[in-house]
Design an enzyme around this catalytic site. Structure first.
Site, PDB file in Angstrom:
ATOM      1  N   ARG A   2       0.839  -1.190   0.000  1.00 52.71           N
ATOM      2  CA  ARG A   2       0.000   0.000   0.000  1.00 52.71           C
ATOM      3  C   ARG A   2       0.877   1.244   0.000  1.00 52.71           C
ATOM      4  NH1 ARG A   2      -3.406  -2.880  -1.458  1.00 52.71           N
ATOM      5  NH2 ARG A   2      -5.455  -3.310  -0.543  1.00 52.71           N
ATOM      6  N   HIS A  17      -1.196   0.102  -9.641  1.00 50.54           N
ATOM      7  CA  HIS A  17      -1.828  -0.821  -8.687  1.00 50.54           C
ATOM      8  C   HIS A  17      -2.348  -2.079  -9.387  1.00 50.54           C
ATOM      9  CE1 HIS A  17      -3.928  -0.998  -4.513  1.00 50.54           C
ATOM     10  NE2 HIS A  17      -3.743  -2.227  -4.992  1.00 50.54           N
TER      11      HIS A  17
HETATM   12  P1  NAP Z   1      -1.657 -11.851   5.043  1.00 46.87           P
HETATM   13  O1  NAP Z   1      -1.751 -13.254   4.559  1.00 46.87           O
HETATM   14  O2  NAP Z   1      -2.585 -11.399   6.112  1.00 46.87           O
HETATM   15  O3  NAP Z   1      -0.154 -11.637   5.522  1.00 46.87           O
HETATM   16  C1  NAP Z   1       0.262 -10.500   6.211  1.00 46.87           C
HETATM   17  C2  NAP Z   1       1.692 -10.694   6.693  1.00 46.87           C
HETATM   18  O4  NAP Z   1       2.141  -9.464   7.255  1.00 46.87           O
HETATM   19  C3  NAP Z   1       1.806 -11.753   7.783  1.00 46.87           C
HETATM   20  O5  NAP Z   1       2.978 -12.491   7.616  1.00 46.87           O
HETATM   21  C4  NAP Z   1       1.868 -10.919   9.056  1.00 46.87           C
HETATM   22  O6  NAP Z   1       2.592 -11.512  10.114  1.00 46.87           O
HETATM   23  C5  NAP Z   1       2.652  -9.720   8.564  1.00 46.87           C
HETATM   24  N1  NAP Z   1       2.413  -8.563   9.433  1.00 46.87           N
HETATM   25  C6  NAP Z   1       1.275  -7.870   9.628  1.00 46.87           C
HETATM   26  N2  NAP Z   1       1.468  -6.870  10.518  1.00 46.87           N
HETATM   27  C7  NAP Z   1       2.762  -6.949  10.888  1.00 46.87           C
HETATM   28  C8  NAP Z   1       3.565  -6.194  11.779  1.00 46.87           C
HETATM   29  N3  NAP Z   1       3.077  -5.168  12.470  1.00 46.87           N
HETATM   30  N4  NAP Z   1       4.859  -6.549  11.914  1.00 46.87           N
HETATM   31  C9  NAP Z   1       5.361  -7.598  11.229  1.00 46.87           C
HETATM   32  N5  NAP Z   1       4.654  -8.357  10.377  1.00 46.87           N
HETATM   33  C10 NAP Z   1       3.362  -8.033  10.206  1.00 46.87           C
HETATM   34  O7  NAP Z   1      -1.845 -10.819   3.844  1.00 46.87           O
HETATM   35  P2  NAP Z   1      -1.550 -11.102   2.293  1.00 46.87           P
HETATM   36  O8  NAP Z   1      -2.673 -11.833   1.669  1.00 46.87           O
HETATM   37  O9  NAP Z   1      -0.195 -11.691   2.179  1.00 46.87           O
HETATM   38  O10 NAP Z   1      -1.566  -9.612   1.713  1.00 46.87           O
HETATM   39  C11 NAP Z   1      -0.658  -8.640   2.160  1.00 46.87           C
HETATM   40  C12 NAP Z   1      -0.981  -7.285   1.566  1.00 46.87           C
HETATM   41  O11 NAP Z   1      -0.642  -7.257   0.198  1.00 46.87           O
HETATM   42  C13 NAP Z   1      -2.460  -6.886   1.577  1.00 46.87           C
HETATM   43  O12 NAP Z   1      -2.859  -6.399   2.851  1.00 46.87           O
HETATM   44  C14 NAP Z   1      -2.510  -5.819   0.518  1.00 46.87           C
HETATM   45  O13 NAP Z   1      -2.298  -4.542   1.093  1.00 46.87           O
HETATM   46  C15 NAP Z   1      -1.340  -6.176  -0.398  1.00 46.87           C
HETATM   47  N6  NAP Z   1      -1.787  -6.570  -1.743  1.00 46.87           N
HETATM   48  C16 NAP Z   1      -1.519  -5.728  -2.781  1.00 46.87           C
HETATM   49  C17 NAP Z   1      -1.876  -6.104  -4.071  1.00 46.87           C
HETATM   50  C18 NAP Z   1      -1.531  -5.237  -5.259  1.00 46.87           C
HETATM   51  O14 NAP Z   1      -2.022  -5.467  -6.348  1.00 46.87           O
HETATM   52  N7  NAP Z   1      -0.675  -4.271  -5.125  1.00 46.87           N
HETATM   53  C19 NAP Z   1      -2.559  -7.312  -4.298  1.00 46.87           C
HETATM   54  C20 NAP Z   1      -2.820  -8.130  -3.205  1.00 46.87           C
HETATM   55  C21 NAP Z   1      -2.419  -7.749  -1.933  1.00 46.87           C
HETATM   56  P3  NAP Z   1       2.032 -12.804  10.879  1.00 46.87           P
HETATM   57  O15 NAP Z   1       1.959 -13.867   9.843  1.00 46.87           O
HETATM   58  O16 NAP Z   1       3.051 -13.092  11.889  1.00 46.87           O
HETATM   59  O17 NAP Z   1       0.684 -12.421  11.390  1.00 46.87           O
HETATM   60  C1  GLV Z   2      -5.115  -5.369  -3.836  1.00 44.47           C
HETATM   61  O1  GLV Z   2      -4.489  -4.384  -3.679  1.00 44.47           O
HETATM   62  C2  GLV Z   2      -5.554  -6.232  -2.771  1.00 44.47           C
HETATM   63  O2  GLV Z   2      -5.363  -5.879  -1.602  1.00 44.47           O
HETATM   64  O3  GLV Z   2      -6.128  -7.290  -3.072  1.00 44.47           O
END
Ligand code: NAP
Ligand code: GLV
Length: 310
Positions: free
Chosen positions: A225, A273
């Site tokens: 983000r 994005h």
């Molecule tokens: P997720 O499965 O919930 O994973 C989040 C990770 O971040 C986990 O490993 C978590 O740690 C870690 N985390 C969260 N808060 C933290 C903190 N304060 N300190 C250290 N580690 C922390 O989420 P995801 O599905 O991988 O997605 C992650 C992000 O990618 C989304 O929230 C979104 O913003 C972004 N995204 C962007 C796009 C795009 O097109 N640009 C597309 C999809 C997603 P723990 O495992 O230890 O809880």
């Molecule tokens: C895209 O940015 C997502 O969070 O899925």
């Protein structure tokens, strides 16, 4: 059961709503529309939700988010205190995130941008061979996206580490957990990839004092983000030569405003994005599965922790 479908992405609205209604013929899907009477739905399916969603539909109990990141929902006024947020898990996004990171990593590590410049001036000149050990990659976040990104990079034999809150064992990948170990993680990383959720704890985590701890000639890939990055700090670090480049998919303001320095910066790659798109069929299939499980009273996966906000 009534469902309100709410998204600011007008262009994609019609196809997604139609697909949702077709997949859930036993339910009534209503299009969220400003200025019309509330449909009284308890369920919402949202992406990039309109600001007054909860003002307009105060009875919503569960919001199914068509993407991974739920930060936009936490910003909305009138969010019901006991609202349950359920997010999409992967649904074809993690592999896209891995592709994005591999693309920009390999471009930097193999000097492909420099070769493109050389082609324009007709220069047949061999640049130094890759030293893979000089391109250590650090991935912030080891969840669904982070684990897939880290594994893809490790499969190409780059040294890789992940950093997360709790620490997750991943084959062939160094693991760092917690704030205390962030400096050590940064100090071993040259390419920093951000796939953290945007929460009060992670807001602004990519700033001068953290980015300055990376190895020399560092490269930043931000695909999480815009709120994670202090944009002026990055511009200054690029100007100082502390960082050698950045690939940015997300921004403080989207669309990235006309005239923003990133648009024309020679060391910055900008994408709108799209690091990972929510794919229609995968996303609708997953969301409808979750809605049906909810209707049957079953436990759901992908439920967002209201305190941690991810
Ligand atoms: P997720 O499965 O919930 O994973 C989040 C990770 O971040 C986990 O490993 C978590 O740690 C870690 N985390 C969260 N808060 C933290 C903190 N304060 N300190 C250290 N580690 C922390 O989420 P995801 O599905 O991988 O997605 C992650 C992000 O990618 C989304 O929230 C979104 O913003 C972004 N995204 C962007 C796009 C795009 O097109 N640009 C597309 C999809 C997603 P723990 O495992 O230890 O809880
Ligand atoms: C895209 O940015 C997502 O969070 O899925």
């Amino acid at each position: 059961m009534d469902i309100v479908f709410a998204s600011k992405h007008e262009a994609r609205h019609v196809d997604w709503m139609r697909a949702l209604q077709q997949a859930l013929p036993e339910m009534r899907v209503h299009n969220w529309q400003q200025g019309t009477a509330s449909c009284g739905a308890k369920l919402a399916v949202v992406w990039n939700p309109p600001e007054d969603l909860f003002i307009h539909e105060p009875g919503i109990e569960v919001a199914f988010n068509m993407g991974a990141g739920v930060d936009a929902l936490f910003k909305l006024p009138g969010r019901p205190a006991n609202l349950q947020i359920v997010r999409v898990e992967d649904a074809g996004m993690a592999v896209q995130m891995a592709e994005y990171v591999v693309h920009y990593l390999v471009r930097a590590a193999r000097s492909f941008d420099q070769y493109a410049v050389q082609q324009h001036v007709g220069s047949w000149a061999r640049l130094p061979d890759i030293d893979r050990s000089a391109w250590s990659v650090g991935v912030l976040g080891a969840g669904i996206m982070g684990a897939r990104v880290a594994s893809a990079v490790a499969a190409l034999d780059y040294p890789v580490a992940v950093w997360s809150r709790r620490g997750h064992e991943l084959p062939g990948i160094e693991v760092y957990a917690g704030r205390d170990r962030l400096p050590e993680f940064l100090a071993r990383s040259r390419v920093l990839v951000n796939v953290l959720p945007l929460t009060p704890e992670t807001q602004g985590i990519l700033r001068r004092d953290t980015l300055s701890q990376l190895l020399p000639d560092a490269y930043l890939i931000n695909i999480a983000r815009g709120g994670h990055l202090v944009e002026d700090d990055l511009l200054q670090l690029l100007a100082d030569g502390r960082l050698c480049g950045a690939a940015l998919d997300v921004f403080a303001e989207e669309p990235l405003p006309e005239g923003h320095p990133f648009w024309s910066h020679p060391k910055v790659s900008v994408t709108p994005h799209i690091a990972a798109a929510s794919l229609l069929s995968e996303t609708i299939a997953q969301i409808t599965g979750k809605i049906r499980a909810y209707a049957r009273g079953e436990a759901l996966s992908g439920v967002v922790d209201p305190v941690l906000r991810y």
